[in-house]
Design a protein around this motif. Structure first.
Motif, short mmCIF file in Angstrom:
data_model
loop_
_atom_site.label_atom_id
_atom_site.label_comp_id
_atom_site.label_asym_id
_atom_site.label_seq_id
_atom_site.Cartn_x
_atom_site.Cartn_y
_atom_site.Cartn_z
N LYS A 92 -6.14 -6.03 5.16
CA LYS A 92 -7.10 -5.22 4.40
C LYS A 92 -6.39 -3.99 3.86
O LYS A 92 -5.67 -3.31 4.59
N LEU A 93 -6.62 -3.72 2.59
CA LEU A 93 -6.13 -2.51 1.96
C LEU A 93 -7.35 -1.67 1.61
O LEU A 93 -8.20 -2.10 0.85
N ARG A 94 -7.42 -0.48 2.21
CA ARG A 94 -8.56 0.43 1.99
C ARG A 94 -8.10 1.68 1.25
O ARG A 94 -7.02 2.19 1.52
N ASP A 95 -8.95 2.16 0.38
CA ASP A 95 -8.72 3.44 -0.28
C ASP A 95 -9.14 4.53 0.70
O ASP A 95 -10.27 4.55 1.17
N SER A 96 -8.23 5.43 1.04
CA SER A 96 -8.50 6.45 2.05
C SER A 96 -9.53 7.49 1.60
O SER A 96 -10.18 8.10 2.44
N THR A 97 -9.68 7.68 0.31
CA THR A 97 -10.61 8.71 -0.16
C THR A 97 -12.07 8.33 0.07
O THR A 97 -12.86 9.17 0.49
N ASP A 98 -12.43 7.08 -0.18
CA ASP A 98 -13.83 6.68 0.00
C ASP A 98 -14.00 5.52 0.99
O ASP A 98 -15.10 4.99 1.14
N ASP A 99 -12.93 5.10 1.64
CA ASP A 99 -12.94 4.05 2.66
C ASP A 99 -13.39 2.69 2.11
O ASP A 99 -13.83 1.83 2.86
N SER A 100 -13.27 2.49 0.80
CA SER A 100 -13.65 1.20 0.21
C SER A 100 -12.50 0.21 0.34
O SER A 100 -11.34 0.57 0.32
N VAL A 101 -12.87 -1.06 0.46
CA VAL A 101 -11.87 -2.12 0.56
C VAL A 101 -11.40 -2.47 -0.85
O VAL A 101 -12.19 -2.88 -1.70
N VAL A 102 -10.10 -2.31 -1.08
CA VAL A 102 -9.50 -2.63 -2.38
C VAL A 102 -9.11 -4.10 -2.42
O VAL A 102 -9.31 -4.78 -3.42
N ARG A 103 -8.52 -4.59 -1.34
CA ARG A 103 -8.14 -6.00 -1.22
C ARG A 103 -8.36 -6.43 0.24
O ARG A 103 -8.09 -5.67 1.15
N ALA A 104 -8.76 -7.67 0.40
CA ALA A 104 -8.87 -8.28 1.73
C ALA A 104 -8.49 -9.75 1.58
O ALA A 104 -8.99 -10.43 0.68
N PHE A 105 -7.62 -10.21 2.45
CA PHE A 105 -7.15 -11.59 2.35
C PHE A 105 -6.55 -12.04 3.67
O PHE A 105 -6.32 -11.23 4.57
#
Length: 171
Positions: free
Chosen positions: A125-138
């Motif tokens: 999982k790659l999360r954006d640290s600013t808003d904790d949204s998932v950018v990629r999951a695989f």
């Protein structure tokens, strides 16, 4: 009688050759679960966290994958810098290893291809640290060759395959 046996022997020979060739190379898999469609910001920093079960084989595989990813994520131009999980970063990259199956060289010598191959699976999982949204999951998988004479029959080959699939999915 000999003429009638030749097609059967030929088919059997082709089958054994196909099994031999298939067991001689390592491979990897990639299953995308989620992608936000947002590209990774240029010149960004990623905090890499590789986790695994606590057995010795899993810890060793996690350390090797962590080491390989630290170098690859920067050298492939995906991130400007990769830092440990305790440091501030633009993104959090979490790699959770599971399904680690390591075949000993002794088993490989005694049982050959029947011993199987080294395998591992990782949820990424790659999360954006600013808003904790998932950018990629695989989910990625790596598998070494099963043949004892192959140069790609080590756990390191399975890790290399999984690492290259992670880089591929993040592009």
């Amino acid at each position: 009688m000999i003429v009638a046996c030749k097609p059967a022997i030929l088919r059997l020979g082709i089958l054994f050759l196909a099994l031999f060739v298939a067991a001689c190379s390592s491979s990897g898999t990639l299953q995308k679960v989620q992608s936000s469609g947002v590209s990774i910001k240029p010149n960004s920093v990623a905090a890499l966290n590789v986790t695994s079960p606590s057995d010795a084989d899993s810890l060793e595989a996690a350390e090797e994958l962590r080491s390989r990813l630290f170098g690859s994520l920067v050298s492939q131009g995906l991130f400007e810098q990769v830092v440990p999980p305790s440091k501030p970063a633009d993104y959090e990259l979490t790699v959770a290893l599971s399904g680690i199956s390591e075949v000993s060289q002794g088993a490989r010598i005694f049982f050959g291809v029947l011993a199987g191959s080294n395998k591992l699976t990782a949820d990424v999982k790659l999360r954006d640290s600013t808003d904790d949204s998932v950018v990629r999951a695989f989910v990625v998988g790596g598998e070494s060759a099963a043949h004892p004479l192959s140069s790609e029959n080590d756990m390191g080959d399975a890790i290399r395959e999984a690492s290259s699939r992670i880089i591929q999915a993040l592009r």
